[in-house]
Motif scaffolding. Structure first.
Motif, PDB file in Angstrom:
ATOM      1  N   PHE A 266       0.849  -1.199   0.000  1.00 16.48           N
ATOM      2  CA  PHE A 266       0.000   0.000   0.000  1.00 16.48           C
ATOM      3  C   PHE A 266       0.877   1.239   0.000  1.00 16.48           C
ATOM      4  CE2 PHE A 266       0.294  -0.987   4.599  1.00 16.48           C
ATOM      5  CZ  PHE A 266       0.772   0.224   5.098  1.00 16.48           C
ATOM      6  N   THR A 267       0.235   2.357  -0.228  1.00 15.61           N
ATOM      7  CA  THR A 267       0.927   3.641  -0.201  1.00 15.61           C
ATOM      8  C   THR A 267       0.332   4.498   0.905  1.00 15.61           C
ATOM      9  OG1 THR A 267       1.266   3.539  -2.603  1.00 15.61           O
ATOM     10  CG2 THR A 267       1.528   5.693  -1.547  1.00 15.61           C
ATOM     11  N   PRO A 268       1.098   4.812   1.966  1.00 17.42           N
ATOM     12  CA  PRO A 268       0.555   5.677   3.025  1.00 17.42           C
ATOM     13  C   PRO A 268       0.359   7.099   2.515  1.00 17.42           C
ATOM     14  CG  PRO A 268       2.873   5.189   3.429  1.00 17.42           C
ATOM     15  CD  PRO A 268       2.474   4.368   2.243  1.00 17.42           C
ATOM     16  N   THR A 269      -0.743   7.712   2.915  1.00 15.97           N
ATOM     17  CA  THR A 269      -1.072   9.046   2.364  1.00 15.97           C
ATOM     18  C   THR A 269      -1.149  10.145   3.421  1.00 15.97           C
ATOM     19  OG1 THR A 269      -3.413   8.460   2.536  1.00 15.97           O
ATOM     20  CG2 THR A 269      -2.353   8.114   0.403  1.00 15.97           C
ATOM     21  N   VAL A 270      -1.163   9.770   4.695  1.00 14.31           N
ATOM     22  CA  VAL A 270      -1.287  10.783   5.759  1.00 14.31           C
ATOM     23  C   VAL A 270      -0.205  10.539   6.805  1.00 14.31           C
ATOM     24  CG1 VAL A 270      -2.820  11.846   7.463  1.00 14.31           C
ATOM     25  CG2 VAL A 270      -3.785  10.777   5.409  1.00 14.31           C
ATOM     26  N   THR A 271       0.582  11.545   7.081  1.00 13.71           N
ATOM     27  CA  THR A 271       1.633  11.376   8.094  1.00 13.71           C
ATOM     28  C   THR A 271       1.006  11.253   9.490  1.00 13.71           C
ATOM     29  OG1 THR A 271       1.868  13.738   8.505  1.00 13.71           O
ATOM     30  CG2 THR A 271       3.216  12.791   6.737  1.00 13.71           C
ATOM     31  N   THR A 272       1.783  10.703  10.396  1.00 13.78           N
ATOM     32  CA  THR A 272       1.302  10.584  11.778  1.00 13.78           C
ATOM     33  C   THR A 272       0.964  11.961  12.349  1.00 13.78           C
ATOM     34  OG1 THR A 272       2.643   8.598  12.133  1.00 13.78           O
ATOM     35  CG2 THR A 272       1.919   9.794  14.088  1.00 13.78           C
ATOM     36  N   ALA A 273       1.832  12.946  12.066  1.00 13.32           N
ATOM     37  CA  ALA A 273       1.609  14.303  12.597  1.00 13.32           C
ATOM     38  C   ALA A 273       0.300  14.893  12.065  1.00 13.32           C
ATOM     39  CB  ALA A 273       2.790  15.194  12.225  1.00 13.32           C
ATOM     40  N   ASP A 274       0.021  14.696  10.776  1.00 11.55           N
ATOM     41  CA  ASP A 274      -1.218  15.238  10.202  1.00 11.55           C
ATOM     42  C   ASP A 274      -2.444  14.509  10.750  1.00 11.55           C
ATOM     43  OD1 ASP A 274       0.121  17.103   8.740  1.00 11.55           O
ATOM     44  OD2 ASP A 274       0.193  15.909   6.901  1.00 11.55           O
ATOM     45  N   MET A 275      -2.328  13.179  10.911  1.00  9.62           N
ATOM     46  CA  MET A 275      -3.475  12.424  11.433  1.00  9.62           C
ATOM     47  C   MET A 275      -3.812  12.867  12.855  1.00  9.62           C
ATOM     48  SD  MET A 275      -5.822  10.238  10.842  1.00  9.62           S
ATOM     49  CE  MET A 275      -5.468   9.161   9.465  1.00  9.62           C
ATOM     50  N   ARG A 276      -2.790  13.206  13.625  1.00 12.60           N
ATOM     51  CA  ARG A 276      -3.045  13.658  15.005  1.00 12.60           C
ATOM     52  C   ARG A 276      -3.843  14.961  15.047  1.00 12.60           C
ATOM     53  NH1 ARG A 276       3.011  12.557  17.536  1.00 12.60           N
ATOM     54  NH2 ARG A 276       2.730  10.329  17.961  1.00 12.60           N
ATOM     55  N   GLN A 277      -3.828  15.721  13.956  1.00 10.71           N
ATOM     56  CA  GLN A 277      -4.531  17.012  13.927  1.00 10.71           C
ATOM     57  C   GLN A 277      -5.971  16.895  13.437  1.00 10.71           C
ATOM     58  OE1 GLN A 277      -2.985  19.605  15.267  1.00 10.71           O
ATOM     59  NE2 GLN A 277      -1.273  18.204  15.605  1.00 10.71           N
ATOM     60  N   THR A 278      -6.374  15.720  12.936  1.00  8.99           N
ATOM     61  CA  THR A 278      -7.747  15.600  12.426  1.00  8.99           C
ATOM     62  C   THR A 278      -8.742  15.669  13.588  1.00  8.99           C
ATOM     63  OG1 THR A 278      -7.656  13.188  12.550  1.00  8.99           O
ATOM     64  CG2 THR A 278      -7.013  14.198  10.475  1.00  8.99           C
ATOM     65  N   PRO A 279      -9.916  16.282  13.379  1.00  5.22           N
ATOM     66  CA  PRO A 279     -10.886  16.453  14.480  1.00  5.22           C
ATOM     67  C   PRO A 279     -11.284  15.132  15.145  1.00  5.22           C
ATOM     68  CG  PRO A 279     -11.522  17.771  12.578  1.00  5.22           C
ATOM     69  CD  PRO A 279     -10.370  16.931  12.128  1.00  5.22           C
ATOM     70  N   GLU A 280     -11.454  14.068  14.337  1.00  6.32           N
ATOM     71  CA  GLU A 280     -11.858  12.775  14.915  1.00  6.32           C
ATOM     72  C   GLU A 280     -10.806  12.249  15.872  1.00  6.32           C
ATOM     73  OE1 GLU A 280     -11.719  13.445  11.730  1.00  6.32           O
ATOM     74  OE2 GLU A 280     -13.758  13.276  10.908  1.00  6.32           O
ATOM     75  N   ILE A 281      -9.537  12.337  15.484  1.00  7.36           N
ATOM     76  CA  ILE A 281      -8.468  11.826  16.345  1.00  7.36           C
ATOM     77  C   ILE A 281      -8.295  12.711  17.571  1.00  7.36           C
ATOM     78  CG2 ILE A 281      -6.000  11.337  16.478  1.00  7.36           C
ATOM     79  CD1 ILE A 281      -7.592   9.286  14.892  1.00  7.36           C
ATOM     80  N   VAL A 282      -8.409  14.031  17.375  1.00  7.76           N
ATOM     81  CA  VAL A 282      -8.294  14.941  18.531  1.00  7.76           C
ATOM     82  C   VAL A 282      -9.363  14.601  19.571  1.00  7.76           C
ATOM     83  CG1 VAL A 282      -8.596  17.338  19.272  1.00  7.76           C
ATOM     84  CG2 VAL A 282      -7.236  16.811  17.226  1.00  7.76           C
ATOM     85  N   GLU A 283     -10.605  14.382  19.102  1.00  9.22           N
ATOM     86  CA  GLU A 283     -11.701  14.046  20.020  1.00  9.22           C
ATOM     87  C   GLU A 283     -11.466  12.693  20.697  1.00  9.22           C
ATOM     88  OE1 GLU A 283     -15.467  13.929  18.117  1.00  9.22           O
ATOM     89  OE2 GLU A 283     -16.563  13.349  19.927  1.00  9.22           O
ATOM     90  N   LYS A 284     -10.995  11.725  19.899  1.00  4.12           N
ATOM     91  CA  LYS A 284     -10.744  10.392  20.450  1.00  4.12           C
ATOM     92  C   LYS A 284      -9.652  10.433  21.526  1.00  4.12           C
ATOM     93  CE  LYS A 284      -9.108   5.843  18.966  1.00  4.12           C
ATOM     94  NZ  LYS A 284      -8.593   5.058  17.823  1.00  4.12           N
ATOM     95  N   VAL A 285      -8.568  11.141  21.229  1.00  2.00           N
ATOM     96  CA  VAL A 285      -7.464  11.244  22.187  1.00  2.00           C
ATOM     97  C   VAL A 285      -7.942  11.939  23.462  1.00  2.00           C
ATOM     98  CG1 VAL A 285      -5.236  12.366  22.598  1.00  2.00           C
ATOM     99  CG2 VAL A 285      -5.660  11.163  20.442  1.00  2.00           C
ATOM    100  N   GLN A 286      -8.764  12.979  23.289  1.00  2.00           N
ATOM    101  CA  GLN A 286      -9.275  13.704  24.449  1.00  2.00           C
ATOM    102  C   GLN A 286     -10.131  12.791  25.327  1.00  2.00           C
ATOM    103  OE1 GLN A 286      -8.483  16.935  25.315  1.00  2.00           O
ATOM    104  NE2 GLN A 286      -9.479  16.316  27.231  1.00  2.00           N
ATOM    105  N   ASN A 287     -10.987  11.991  24.706  1.00  2.00           N
ATOM    106  CA  ASN A 287     -11.833  11.068  25.471  1.00  2.00           C
ATOM    107  C   ASN A 287     -10.998  10.049  26.231  1.00  2.00           C
ATOM    108  OD1 ASN A 287     -14.192  12.256  24.638  1.00  2.00           O
ATOM    109  ND2 ASN A 287     -14.466  10.899  22.879  1.00  2.00           N
ATOM    110  N   ILE A 288      -9.990   9.499  25.551  1.00  2.00           N
ATOM    111  CA  ILE A 288      -9.130   8.501  26.210  1.00  2.00           C
ATOM    112  C   ILE A 288      -8.394   9.128  27.392  1.00  2.00           C
ATOM    113  CG2 ILE A 288      -7.085   7.056  25.901  1.00  2.00           C
ATOM    114  CD1 ILE A 288      -8.037   6.552  23.036  1.00  2.00           C
ATOM    115  N   ASN A 289      -7.896  10.333  27.191  1.00  2.00           N
ATOM    116  CA  ASN A 289      -7.151  10.974  28.282  1.00  2.00           C
ATOM    117  C   ASN A 289      -8.056  11.361  29.444  1.00  2.00           C
ATOM    118  OD1 ASN A 289      -4.460  10.833  27.373  1.00  2.00           O
ATOM    119  ND2 ASN A 289      -4.846  12.471  25.901  1.00  2.00           N
TER     120      ASN A 289
END
Length: 357
Positions: A266-289
């Motif tokens: 496969f070809t990765p298209t989103v860096t880890t740093a960019d994925m961390r900034q997406t609203p879904e991931i920000v919300e998920k990380v906030q809930n976990i924390n």
């Protein structure tokens, strides 16, 4: 778990005893009054309303689940080139299944209510109905054929790795209960390897052929780094039992089978740093924390250390139950720019320099 299974077994035993008692009572009643066990119009009416009530319950609970926990559009955050295609296939399948089950469940319960037993009514039996049978055969055939053709087309596109694109070759090596990644080095060619060549005393942990020139510049790591936008061809091996390399955000999974090499690309298209900034991931990380903060209060009260703050990372997981520590068999994946990847690779030790003499 043992307690739960014990309770379930006891419940089944009690249900079996209850059913046996009912059968015994009915047998006794038959001798006294042959019609006492036959449902009356009142019984049938109650059962008809209960069927409609259960239908309403199914629809209500479905709507509540969608509103409260539904993560529409069901699938998101894919981070590989083929990810959206997989997501579309899954969404189309889910929508069709949802539509069909909604209609069929309604018909099932409504007919049970409409044609409930009534005194004086007699059921009408059809020996066959060619038109009806043609309809309920042709429609599923067309729908299933469409899904299968769509799925096969998607599968062929994903699995047909084009090696003329010069993909980066990486070996994923599975063993109970960890992963190792092996890069082909400057020549982008993996050296020969065999589990029989594993020599722990010389730190040859993956069994590379020390005499193979292609193995000399191979790089073995415990983290998987991938440059964004670069096609990657994974070669997978297993040292012991059946494992499955599962990378959920890249919509990728392939079994790792002892004694053979499997592959996936496969070809990765989103860096880890960019994925961390997406609203879904920000919300998920906030809930976990938030959960971790609450758990930490309990731990601190007991004199234990607080939980560390969670930060999002792509993961490589094992998706086959491979032993008692299967749950913890994972490896961090870091998708980064080509420059960051090159800088990281320069810090790694080549195989020829990692051996212990």
């Amino acid at each position: 778990m043992t307690a739960l299974l014990t309770i379930i077994v006891l419940v089944f035993i009690l249900v079996a005893i209850w059913q046996m008692v009912k059968i015994f009572d009915l047998a006794q009643a038959r001798n006294e009054n042959l019609t006492s066990g036959v449902a009356t119009d009142k019984d049938n009416r109650i059962n008809g309303y209960l069927m409609m009530g259960f239908l309403a319950f199914i629809y209500i609970i479905t709507i509540v689940c969608f509103v409260k926990w539904g993560d529409l559009p069901l699938l998101s955050n894919s981070a590989s080139e083929h990810g959206p295609t997989i997501d579309n296939l899954m969404i189309v399948s889910l929508v069709i299944i949802f539509f069909v089950q909604t209609i069929t469940q309604f018909l099932l319960h409504y007919f049970a209510f409409k044609y409930k037993g009534e005194k004086g009514k007699k059921a009408l039996f059809f020996a066959d109905n060619n038109k009806l049978e043609a309809i309920w055969t042709i429609i599923p055939v067309i729908v299933l054929a469409g899904l299968i053709i769509y799925g096969l087309s998607t599968w062929v596109n994903i699995m047909g790795v084009d090696e003329t694109d010069d993909p980066m070759v990486v070996e994923l090596y599975a063993q109970q209960f960890n992963w190792k990644a092996r890069y082909g080095g400057e020549d982008n060619t993996l050296g020969k390897a065999n589990v029989r060549l594993i020599d722990i005393d010389r730190a040859n942990i993956l069994g590379l052929d020390e005499a193979d020139p292609n193995a000399q510049d191979d790089v073995i790591t415990t983290e998987l780094h991938l440059p964004v936008g670069k096609p990657v061809l994974f070669k997978m091996r297993s040292q012991d039992v059946l494992h499955s390399a599962y990378m959920p955000h890249f919509r990728a999974q392939m079994n790792c089978v002892p004694g053979m090499i499997t592959q996936f690309g496969f070809t990765p298209t989103v860096t880890t740093a960019d994925m961390r900034q997406t609203p879904e991931i920000v919300e998920k990380v906030q809930n976990i924390n938030n959960i971790r903060v609450e758990k930490s209060k309990e731990l601190i009260a007991k004199g234990e250390d607080a939980l560390e703050r969670y930060d999002f990372d792509y993961l490589l997981l094992c998706n086959k139950i491979c032993g008692k520590s299967h749950y913890n068999m994972q490896m961090k994946i870091i998708v980064e720019t080509q420059e960051e990847f090159d800088a990281w690779m320069k810090e790694q030790k080549e195989f020829k320099n990692s051996l212990v003499n």
